[in-house]
Design an enzyme around this catalytic site. Structure first.
Site, PDB file in Angstrom:
ATOM      1  N   GLU A 190       0.838  -1.193   0.000  1.00  0.00           N
ATOM      2  CA  GLU A 190       0.000   0.000   0.000  1.00  0.00           C
ATOM      3  C   GLU A 190       0.880   1.253   0.000  1.00  0.00           C
ATOM      4  OE1 GLU A 190      -4.093   1.539   2.144  1.00  0.00           O
ATOM      5  OE2 GLU A 190      -2.572   0.590   3.366  1.00  0.00           O
ATOM      6  N   ASN A 327      -2.876  -6.571   5.247  1.00  0.00           N
ATOM      7  CA  ASN A 327      -2.950  -7.631   4.243  1.00  0.00           C
ATOM      8  C   ASN A 327      -3.929  -8.698   4.722  1.00  0.00           C
ATOM      9  OD1 ASN A 327      -0.469  -6.401   3.083  1.00  0.00           O
ATOM     10  ND2 ASN A 327       0.489  -7.346   4.864  1.00  0.00           N
ATOM     11  N   GLU A 360      -6.102  -3.119  12.672  1.00  0.00           N
ATOM     12  CA  GLU A 360      -5.850  -3.963  11.495  1.00  0.00           C
ATOM     13  C   GLU A 360      -6.921  -5.036  11.333  1.00  0.00           C
ATOM     14  OE1 GLU A 360      -3.694  -2.800   9.486  1.00  0.00           O
ATOM     15  OE2 GLU A 360      -3.069  -1.350  10.990  1.00  0.00           O
ATOM     16  N   HIS A 363      -9.925  -3.788   9.603  1.00  0.00           N
ATOM     17  CA  HIS A 363      -9.737  -3.649   8.156  1.00  0.00           C
ATOM     18  C   HIS A 363     -10.142  -4.902   7.381  1.00  0.00           C
ATOM     19  CE1 HIS A 363      -8.035   0.198   7.256  1.00  0.00           C
ATOM     20  NE2 HIS A 363      -7.014   0.076   8.087  1.00  0.00           N
TER      21      HIS A 363
END
Length: 912
Positions: A190, A327, A360, A363
Site C-alpha cells: 500500500e 494484508n 488492522e 480492516h
C-alpha cells in the site's frame, strides 16, 4: 502503511506541532464515476481515453489504467533468493477483454520483464512486445493482431531485486541470540507498490483472486494471505502453494519468507489465529494474541459478517516502515506494535499494541472485504478502522476509558485542520505520491472523529445497522463515500449526506462562539477556525457546517440537556430564569471548538470544573489553548486558567497542559528559560508530590500513566534538581531489580537522565539500546539518545542515522526528535541541510516525510527564513500539502513568539 508508524506515540507531538478547496458537487460526481462498474467506466470515460484497436494506450489521466482489459485471477509464482537479494517470478493472469485491442497496459516498476504472451480459448499463443514506461510505472504489451473480446490468459516472466527501501518486495535483517545476521523477505504494497513485486493492475478497484506459490529454501518458512494448500520438495527447494484468496485488491497481497516462528494456534470461531516473530521473541506475543482474538470476535458480531479469510496470521517484521498493514489473512507489523512484555510495558505501550491490532483486524471488513474505489476514498478504510479500534478496545478493556483518551487523537486532527493549508478528508488523488500523503491525522483522526460525532447523533445501534447494510451491499467489491451515506441514511431515516458532506468534502472545522444577550438568550455562532488570520477574502471564511450541538444548561442546581442541529451562521436559545452555567459540546464528541464569552467561562469555572466529565475538561482547556495560539484569547488569561487545574488527575487533560508548556519552551529565550522552569514546577509540583513515585492499591491505569508523565515533565521542563536526583537513584535500583520501579515511571527516569546526562550516561543508554530485551525497551533507549543536551553527543547520534548503525525505519524519527530538542535543533537542522540527498536516498519516503515535520520546532524568525529558503531552493515535494502544512505550523509558532513573547516573559517573571 495503513497504521502510520508511531501514530499512538506521536499524536501528542502532532498537537504540539501545531489540502485544497473542493466543492461537494464535483467530489460527488467524481466519486460516483469511480464507483461505476468496469463496463460502465469504459463507456463513460472521456473521449480519447478508450483505446482504439489497441493503437493508443494514453489516457486522459496518466496515473489510471484503461478499463477495457480487466484481471480476474492471478496465478503467481515467486522464487526469492534472500542471500542474493533477488527474486524470480512468473504469473498467469486470467483476463477479461471487453473490446478489441492490440495492447495491454498494466503497472510495473523496478522489474526486469523477460517475456510475455497471451493464450486464448483456442490454445494458440501470441508473444508480446514489451515496453516499460518508468515515469508512469507502466508496462505496455503489444500484439501484432488485436485480441478479441472474451477471456484470455496472460503469462509473464520477470525478476527483480529485494530492495532495502521497505516497500514492494524487500529484505529485512535481524540478529539471533548469537549475533549472527539473518535475512527475511517481506512485502509492503500500500498504496501503489505491488507493481514492484509483480506486474499487475495496481489500482484498488481492479479486484481479483490470487493464488500464490512460493519456492523457498527448505530451511525457511513462508506465510501468505491464505492457508497452505500443498507443500512439496522439488529440485532441493520447498514449493508452497497457497489457497486462493477472496476477490481483493493488489495492495493487500502479502508474502513473508524467513526464519520465523508461530505461536500456538488459537481458534476464534472458525478462524485459526497465530502470531509470528523471529526466533527468540515468541514469548512477547501473548498480549497481542489476546487482543487479536477479542477484537476478531467483536468485529464478527458488530459487522454481522464472518471473518472473510480462511486463517489470520499476525507477523512482526524487524524492518517495517509503517506501523502495520492490513494484508488479508497476513497482517504485518512493526515489532513495537505487536510484541510486548506485559510485565515491563507501560500502560501506553500496551494501549498502542491493543489499538493497532484491533485497527488492522477491523480492516478485514472495512478495506479488505469492501474497498474504496480509488485513493480519494482512503478515509473509508482508515477512519473506520480507527473508529472501530476504539470500539473494540473499549469493549475489551472498559476500565481503560479509550473514548476519553481519544480526545488526544481528536486534538491532533484539530491542530492540522486549523491550518489554512489543510485539506478535506476526501479530495481528488491523481499521482501515487498524493495517495501516500493521505496517511495522516486528517484521514485517520479527523475521519474517526466525525464518525464518532455521527454515531452519537443518530445513535450507536442505528449507526451499527447502517454499517452492516453498507458491508452486505458491497461485499467483495468497491464503494465510495456516497454508498456509505446511503446505507446510514436508509437505516437512520435521516438525510445523512446533507449532514456529513460538509465534514468530509470541506476543509477545516467550525469555531462555535457562545455569548449571552442582555435578554438572557444564549447566542451561538459558527465560523471557520484558523490559527492565522486570512488577509485575503476567501470563500472558506463563509463556510458553514451542520453541527450537532449538545447543550447542558444548569439552573436552580438542576441540569437539562438539549440537542439541536446548527445549520445557519447563528442561532439563539432562550435561557431559563436563574440559569447558572452553560456547557456546549456535552460529552465532548463534536468536532468543533468552543469559545465562551468571559462571563460564560467564569460561570463554568466557578461552578467547579470537577463537575465536568474528563472529556469536557479536556475540551475546555484544549479549546482555550487553541484560541490562545490563534490570538483570540490573551496568553495571560490562559496561563491564569492553568492554575485551576493543579488538582487535575486525568492524564489526557494534563496532556494538553504539558503540551502548551512544551510549546512555550520552544519559543522562550535561553535567558528566560529558568522562569518557565519555575512556572512549570509551580503547576506540576503539587500533583507529583501527591501522587508520589509508586502506585497505590486500587489505582487506575490512567493514574499510573499520569504519574510517569508528570515526573518526566517536572524533571525536564521543570528542571527540578530534587526530581533529577531521585530519578537517578530509582534508575540505579531499577537496573538492579526491574520490579523496584513501576513500569509507567521507567520511561520518565530514562528521559530525565538523558536530559541531564553526560558522555558516560550516553554510552550506558546506547548499550541499553543494543541489548534491550523487548522492542519497547529498545525504543526507549534509542530515542533517549536524542534528548541529551551536549552537542557533541547529539552529533554522534545524528551521524549514526546515516551510517547504517540504526535501522532506516527509525533513523528519520530520531533526526526529527533532535530537531525537537531545544538544545540541539539548530545542530540537527544543519545536519539535515548538509545530508539531505543522502537521507533522501537512504530513508523510506514515509519516514523522510515524517522527519521533515521536525522543522516546526525551529521557532525563530531567522531559522524560519532559512527553512523556507532551503525547501524552496531544493524544490522538495513531500506529496500533497504536507510541506505546506509544516511551514504553516512553523509560521504559527514564530508569529506567536513575535506577538506574545514579551508578554510571556513579563508574566513568568511576575509569577515568581
Amino acid at each position: 502503511m495503513t497504521e502510520p508508524v508511531g501514530r499512538r506515540q506521536t499524536l501528542q507531538a502532532l498537537i504540539k506541532h501545531v489540502r485544497f478547496l473542493l466543492t461537494f458537487p464535483l467530489t460527488s460526481f467524481l466519486s460516483s464515476c469511480l464507483n461505476s462498474s468496469f463496463v460502465q467506466a469504459v463507456t463513460e470515460r472521456p473521449k480519447g481515453e478508450i483505446m482504439n484497436q489497441g493503437i493508443s494506450t494514453h489516457t486522459t489521466d496518466p496515473y489510471r489504467l484503461p478499463r477495457h482489459v480487466v484481471p480476474i485471477h492471478y496465478d503467481l509464482r515467486l522464487e526469492p533468493d534472500l542471500s542474493a537479494a533477488r527474486f524470480a517470478g512468473q504469473e498467469t493472469i486470467t483476463l477479461m477483454v471487453h473490446q478489441p485491442t492490440s495492447a495491454i497496459v498494466l503497472n510495473a516498476i523496478e522489474l526486469d520483464i523477460t517475456s510475455a504472451q497471451v493464450e486464448g480459448d483456442s490454445g494458440s499463443t501470441r508473444q508480446a512486445t514489451i515496453a516499460l514506461d518508468e515515469s508512469l510505472q507502466r508496462c505496455q504489451l503489444t500484439f501484432t493482431a488485436p485480441l478479441t473480446p472474451g477471456a484470455w490468459r496472460l503469462t509473464i516472466s520477470f525478476c527483480g531485486t529485494l530492495n532495502d527501501k521497505l516497500r514492494g518486495f524487500y529484505r529485512s535483517t535481524y540478529k539471533d541470540e548469537r549475533g549472527a545476521t539473518h535475512n527475511l523477505a517481506a512485502t509492503q504494497f500500500e498504496a501503489t507498490d505491488a507493481r514492484r513485486a509483480f506486474p499487475c493492475w495496481d489500482e484498488p478497484d481492479f479486484k481479483a483472486v490470487f493464488a500464490t506459490t512460493l519456492v523457498i529454501d527448505p530451511t525457511l518458512t513462508a506465510v501468505s494471505n491464505t492457508r497452505i494448500a500443498s507443500e512439496t520438495l522439488a529440485g532441493g527447494k520447498m514449493v508452497l502453494r497457497f489457497a486462493e484468496t477472496i476477490k481483493m485488491s493488489t495492495y493487500l497481497v502479502a508474502f513473508i519468507i524467513g526464519r520465523i516462528e508461530p505461536t500456538e494456534l488459537r481458534m476464534v470461531g472458525q478462524t485459526p489465529l497465530r502470531l509470528w516473530a523471529v526466533p527468540g521473541k515468541g514469548h512477547l506475543a501473548r498480549f497481542g494474541q489476546d487482543i487479536a482474538a477479542a477484537s476478531l470476535s467483536f468485529f464478527e458480531n458488530y459487522y454481522g459478517i464472518p471473518y472473510p479469510g480462511d486463517k489470520l496470521d499476525l507477523l512482526a517484521i524487524p524492518d517495517f516502515a509503517s506501523g502495520a498493514m492490513e494484508n488479508l489473512g497476513a497482517i504485518t507489523y512493526r515489532e513495537t506494535a505487536l510484541l510486548v512484555d506485559q510485565q515491563s510495558a507501560t500502560h501506553s505501550e500496551l494501549e498502542r499494541v491493543a489499538d493497532v491490532v484491533a485497527h488492522e483486524n477491523a480492516h478485514m471488513w472495512f478495506g479488505d472485504l469492501v474497498t474504496m474505489s480509488w485513493w480519494n476514498g482512503l478515509w473509508l478504510n482508515e477512519a473506520f478502522a480507527t473508529f472501530m479500534e476504539m470500539l473494540a478496545v473499549d469493549a475489551w478493556k472498559p476500565e481503560w476509558k479509550r473514548w476519553d483518551s481519544f480526545g488526544v487523537s481528536r486534538a491532533a486532527a484539530f491542530s492540522v485542520d486549523g491550518l489554512q493549508s489543510t485539506r478535506p478528508i476526501e479530495y481528488p488523488v491523481q499521482a501515487p505520491k498524493d495517495a501516500d500523503a493521505m496517511f495522516d491525522v486528517l484521514t485517520y483522526e479527523k475521519g474517526a472523529s466525525v464518525l464518532r460525532m455521527l454515531e452519537q447523533h443518530i445513535g450507536p445501534t442505528v449507526f451499527r445497522d447502517g454499517v452492516r447494510d453498507y458491508l452486505h451491499a458491497h461485499a467483495y467489491g468497491n464503494a465510495d463515500t456516497n454508498d456509505l451515506w446511503v446505507s446510514l441514511g436508509k437505516i437512520a431515516k435521516q438525510p445523512v449526506p446533507e449532514l456529513m458532506n460538509g465534514w468530509i468534502f470541506q476543509p477545516g472545522f467550525p469555531l462555535v462562539t457562545a455569548n449571552v444577550s442582555p435578554s438572557s438568550e444564549l447566542t451561538i455562532t459558527q465560523q471557520r477556525f484558523s490559527y492565522l488570520s486570512d488577509t485575503k477574502p476567501s470563500p472558506l471564511q463563509d463556510r458553514r457546517w451542520q453541527i450537532p450541538l449538545q447543550i447542558r444548561i444548569t439552573a436552580g442546581g438542576k441540569t437539562n440537556t438539549s440537542r439541536m442541529l446548527l445549520t445557519e451562521k447563528d442561532t439563539t436559545v432562550p435561557l431559563p430564569k436563574g440559569w447558572e452555567s452553560v456547557l456546549l459540546n456535552e460529552g465532548g464528541h463534536g468536532f468543533y471548538r468552543v469559545r465562551y464569552a468571559q462571563d460564560l467561562l467564569n460561570r463554568l469555572l466557578n461552578a467547579g470544573i470537577d463537575r465536568l466529565a474528563a472529556t469536557e475538561r479536556f475540551n475546555l482547556i484544549n479549546d482555550a489553548w487553541a484560541t490562545t495560539v490563534a490570538g483570540l484569547m490573551p496568553l495571560t488569561d490562559y496561563l491564569d486558567l492553568t492554575a485551576r487545574f493543579t488538582a487535575e488527575r486525568d492524564k489526557n487533560v494534563w496532556a494538553v497542559l504539558l503540551d502548551s508548556f512544551s510549546f512555550l519552551n520552544r519559543i522562550i529565550t535561553a535567558e528566560d528559560r529558568p522562569y518557565l522552569e519555575a512556572f512549570v514546577r509551580g503547576r506540576v509540583g503539587s500533583t507529583v508530590a501527591d501522587l508520589g513515585w509508586a502506585p497505590r492499591s486500587g489505582e487506575t491505569e490512567g493514574t499510573k500513566q499520569l504519574r510517569g508523565e508528570l515526573i518526566g515533565a517536572q524533571g525536564k521542563l521543570g528542571n527540578d534538581p530534587a526530581i533529577q536526583e531521585r530519578a537517578a537513584a530509582l534508575y540505579r535500583a531499577f537496573r538492579t531489580n526491574a520490579t523496584a520501579v513501576d513500569p509507567n515511571v521507567v520511561p520518565a527516569l530514562i528521559a530525565i537522565l538523558a536530559h541531564t546526562g553526560d558522555a558516560a550516561r550516553y554510552d550506558e543508554f546506547n548499550e541499553g539500546f543494543r541489548t534491550a530485551s523487548t522492542p519497547q525497551e529498545e525504543r526507549r533507549y534509542l530515542f533517549s539518545l536524542a534528548a541529551f543536551q551536549p552537542k557533541v553527543l547529539l552529533e554522534r547520534t545524528l551521524a549514526r542515522t546515516i551510517s547504517g548503525d540504526i535501522r532506516t525505519q527509525d533513523a528519520p524519527f530520531l533526526v526529527s526528535a533532535i530537531l525537537g530538542n531545544v538544545y540541539g535543533r539548530e545542530l540537527a537542522w544543519g545536519f539535515v541541510k548538509t545530508n539531505w540527498e543522502k537521507m533522501d536516498h537512504l530513508f523510506p519516503k514515509q519516514g523522510l516525510r515524517r522527519m521533515c515535520g521536525g522543522i516546526v520546532n525551529l521557532a525563530t524568525p531567522a531559522l524560519e527564513r532559512d527553512v523556507c529558503e532551503f525547501f524552496n531552493s531544493q524544490r522538495i515535494d513531500l506529496g500533497g500539502k504536507t510541506l505546506e502544512q509544516y511551514l504553516e505550523h512553523l509560521r504559527i509558532i514564530v508569529a506567536f513568539r513575535e506577538r506574545d513573547g514579551t508578554m510571556l516573559r513579563h508574566y513568568l517573571q511576575a509569577s515568581l
